[in-house]
Write an enzyme that holds these catalytic residues in place. Structure first.
Site, short mmCIF file in Angstrom:
data_model
loop_
_atom_site.label_atom_id
_atom_site.label_comp_id
_atom_site.label_asym_id
_atom_site.label_seq_id
_atom_site.Cartn_x
_atom_site.Cartn_y
_atom_site.Cartn_z
N SER A 216 0.80 -1.22 0.00
CA SER A 216 0.00 0.00 0.00
C SER A 216 0.84 1.27 0.00
O SER A 216 0.30 2.36 -0.15
CB SER A 216 -0.92 0.00 1.23
OG SER A 216 -0.13 -0.21 2.39
N LYS A 307 -31.05 -30.03 -40.04
CA LYS A 307 -31.90 -31.16 -39.68
C LYS A 307 -31.06 -32.40 -39.51
O LYS A 307 -30.04 -32.59 -40.19
CB LYS A 307 -32.88 -31.43 -40.81
CG LYS A 307 -34.05 -30.51 -40.80
CD LYS A 307 -35.02 -30.89 -41.87
CE LYS A 307 -36.43 -30.73 -41.33
NZ LYS A 307 -37.41 -31.35 -42.15
N GLU A 401 -7.63 -8.93 -16.60
CA GLU A 401 -8.37 -8.16 -15.59
C GLU A 401 -8.65 -8.99 -14.36
O GLU A 401 -9.71 -8.88 -13.75
CB GLU A 401 -9.68 -7.62 -16.17
CG GLU A 401 -9.44 -6.50 -17.13
CD GLU A 401 -10.05 -5.17 -16.69
OE1 GLU A 401 -10.14 -4.31 -17.57
OE2 GLU A 401 -10.42 -4.99 -15.52
#
Lengths: 421, 277
Positions: A216, A307, A401
């Site tokens: 920090s 199909k 991220e």
């Protein structure tokens, strides 16, 4: 048989002509407190979404495969998005931007990603690069670096990841040394989106050499002009998917950055870098949902045409159950990013919801892309059909991220934290 | 056919000094149908008075979009002072007007018609409204889409010109202002016809006139500040009553298989048999 074919042709025609996704949930964006829960979009949000959708369907989709093959940067698309106001939506009005919140940005991002996530990532990287400046820049920095982005189309980039440190942001080694009125940056960054196209970077570097300094306080955020001497841009990386996005390694060798370009102050970088994610994680989740929706639409359209054993694919429960599960996941992923965006726009800390949204949407995108390939069968594996690109493009949503694993760490921490104390 | 039923008329009003592009009542649009019953397609109401429009997505008539685009372009070329977007119909019209404002119109006028009466408002009624508005606002040009894609009437522009006793240039594929005259190139069956109209005039737009722009995000935000005036037809002294009543609305008949015959004589005999000749 003819009636069924005619019916499905009508359905297909209406799917292709009218881009109205009736399974599109619309979620709340309340400005007035206490009005109760609502899933209604405002008129303006619907208009924004309509413009983004039209652009993605009419201008991005037709060229997406070409850009994926060549890997060329989608300059014309970026220019168009910029002209339409779809880029740089977070830039405040004081700097010439629209000042939109995260929710509005998510609506736009989901639409663009539906068209091509490579292109959408290039656009999104601008928002990520700008976010530190938007949330932490002073008036002068904002005017200088944000205003220029609204005056002409240009890119910026978020430079945090290094060859040796991705998830462990606190482990980055790029150094910033104070020398007089400047900082000198030395180090290497890697996997930088828009690395080769950016006009400027948000850079995170270690300013406190003491290895015991806490995260920090040890890092500083800088704005670095891309043409600064000493910036060496690497080659464009060839990735699995989102190939038109520009990803590079960048070497910083004695790059000088004026002290005016420090965000907030020395030591404040870590919090800024992480704070940016709370606003951009919901949009990344929205991008993943756009891809997932595309996968679902393509698979459903195919299942209405093809199909086997005498009936359409959708008439086989194995397929319709798969489509049902795909639809479930898209709806839930969409709701989760909308909640995360709504929380942060309401001024609350949204970390818990943002991580849930990003983790869930990333996983959903991958599952749905793979399921879409499966529904297409052999054609799904082929490059002339749109779904194999989706599968290659989806993978990165579990990585960038914040990896899927990091998101789980965050969610666990937030969740368990509620039970403590 | 997609988008049937519902009230009609696309109109745009334009004026070189004042421009009035008009949108019609928003058109029902065929919604995206899911891999499921075609229950979401346009359906005739059980009482056969019209088509179900509840829950059907509505948007601006494509020809009206072209009209609005042309109006905005004239303003950008500074040939026009003001562009007024007009729509006549229920409250959803305001969303269409907003789109026009986001494209560049300066202000809007919504002539409100309650939803229950909207079905009975046809080209003549709208033309009366537009004529009165054109006079009230003193416009120089009225620009409309050539027809609405829900009823394909192709009448409103012509009727408006008739009521105002103004010249008209319909199916315009090119519009140029030459002094006090308007040069209009029209697409007709035989090719292209060029007219020169004295202003004030009415013009209706055709497909190839222009490519309508997107509403950019900044313009969408600016449009919020633009005014939309809401009035009633009675405020203009216009009577919306119609001399027409819809007797019945039905699905087109199901195509049945044809019959092959061997010779021309057989063909004639068969046609006589079914009363066709």
């Amino acid at each position: 048989m003819a009636a069924v074919l005619r019916r499905s042709c009508g359905v297909l025609r209406s799917i292709s002509h009218f881009e109205w996704r009736s399974q599109h949930t619309e979620a709340a964006h309340q400005r007035e407190p206490g009005l109760g829960f609502s899933f209604e979009l405002t008129k303006q949000q619907k208009e924004f979404q309509a413009t983004a959708r039209k652009f993605a369907r009419e201008e991005v989709i037709p060229v997406a495969a070409k850009y994926d093959k060549t890997g060329e940067y989608p300059v014309p698309l970026v220019k168009r998005a910029w002209e339409l106001g779809l880029m740089n939506t977070h830039i405040p009005e004081s700097c010439g931007g629209l000042g939109l919140g995260t929710f509005d940005a998510c609506l736009i991002t989901e639409e663009l990603a539906y068209g091509c996530t490579g292109f959408q990532t290039a656009v999104e990287a601008n928002s990520l690069g700008q976010m530190p400046v938007i949330i932490a820049g002073n008036d002068q920095q904002q005017k200088k670096y944000l205003r220029r982005m609204t005056e002409e189309p240009m890119m910026c980039a978020y430079c945090v990841t290094e060859p040796g440190a991705g998830s462990d942001v606190a482990g980055i080694k790029t150094k910033a040394e104070r020398k007089g009125d400047e900082y000198v940056i030395n180090g290497q960054k890697m996997w930088i989106t828009n690395g080769g196209k950016a006009n400027w970077y948000f850079l995170l570097a270690r300013s406190d050499p003491d290895p015991k300094a806490p995260a920090s306080k040890a890092f500083t955020g800088f704005i670095v002009e891309a043409d600064s001497p000493g910036v060496q841009i690497g080659k464009k990386e060839l990735n699995m998917g989102q190939r038109c996005s520009d990803t590079r390694g960048i070497v910083f060798e004695d790059v000088k950055v004026p002290k005016e370009n420090v965000l907030i102050g020395e030591g404040a970088g870590f919090k800024i870098a992480m704070g940016a994610f709370d606003r951009t994680r919901p949009t990344v989740a929205a991008g993943a949902v756009g891809l997932a929706q595309r996968a679902l639409d393509e698979a459903t359209k195919h299942a209405l045409e093809r199909k086997t054993f005498g009936k359409l694919l959708v008439e086989h429960q194995g397929i319709s159950f798969l489509l049902a599960e795909m639809a479930m996941k898209v709806e839930l992923a969409r709701l989760s990013y909308q909640r995360a965006a709504w929380e942060v726009d309401a001024g609350r800390r949204n970390t818990f919801y943002a991580s849930i949204a990003k983790a869930f949407a990333g996983d959903t995108a991958n599952q749905l892309a793979s399921d879409a390939v499966q529904i297409f069968g052999g054609y799904g594996f082929n490059s002339e059909y749109p779904v194999e690109k989706l599968m290659r493009d989806a993978k990165i949503y579990q990585i960038y991220e914040g990896t899927a694993q990091i998101q789980r760490l965050i969610i666990a921490r937030e969740h368990i934290g509620k039970y403590k104390s | 056919d997609p988008g049937q039923g519902g009230p009609a008329s696309s109109r745009s009003l334009w004026s070189p000094w004042r421009l009035l592009p008009c949108e019609p009542w928003p058109l029902p649009q065929e919604p995206l149908t899911l891999p499921s019953p075609p229950a979401e397609q346009i359906r005739v109401k059980p009482d056969k008075t019209g088509v179900v429009t509840d829950g059907v997505k509505h948007s601006m008539n494509p020809f009206c979009e072209i009209a609005v685009e042309e109006a905005v372009r004239l303003k950008e070329k500074k040939l026009v002072k003001e562009v007024i977007a007009v729509s006549c119909g229920p409250v959803q019209c305001q969303e269409t007007i907003r789109t026009a404002l986001a494209m560049g119109a300066d202000r809007g006028i919504h002539v409100e018609v309650p939803a229950a009466e909207a079905d009975r408002v046809g080209p003549l009624q709208v033309a009366r409204v537009l004529a009165k508005l054109a006079e009230r606002e003193k416009v120089d040009l009225v620009l409309l889409g050539k027809q609405a894609i829900d009823d394909d009437c192709n009448q409103t522009g012509q009727m408006t010109a008739g009521l105002l006793d103004w010249p008209q240039g319909t199916f315009a594929s090119q519009v140029t202002l030459e002094g006090a005259k308007l040069k209009v190139e029209r697409e007709i069956d035989g090719g292209l016809e060029t007219l020169r109209l004295k202003l004030p005039a009415v013009v209706t737009t055709d497909l190839r006139l222009n490519e309508p722009r997107y509403a950019t995000l900044p313009n969408i935000m600016k449009a919020k500040k633009k005014k939309i005036e809401v009035i009633k037809a009675s405020d203009l002294g216009v009577d919306l009553s119609s001399k027409l009543t819809v007797v019945s609305v039905e699905d087109p008949p199901q195509r049945t298989a044809g019959v092959k015959v061997e010779t021309t004589e057989d063909l004639v005999a068969k046609l006589k048999e079914v009363g066709r000749i």
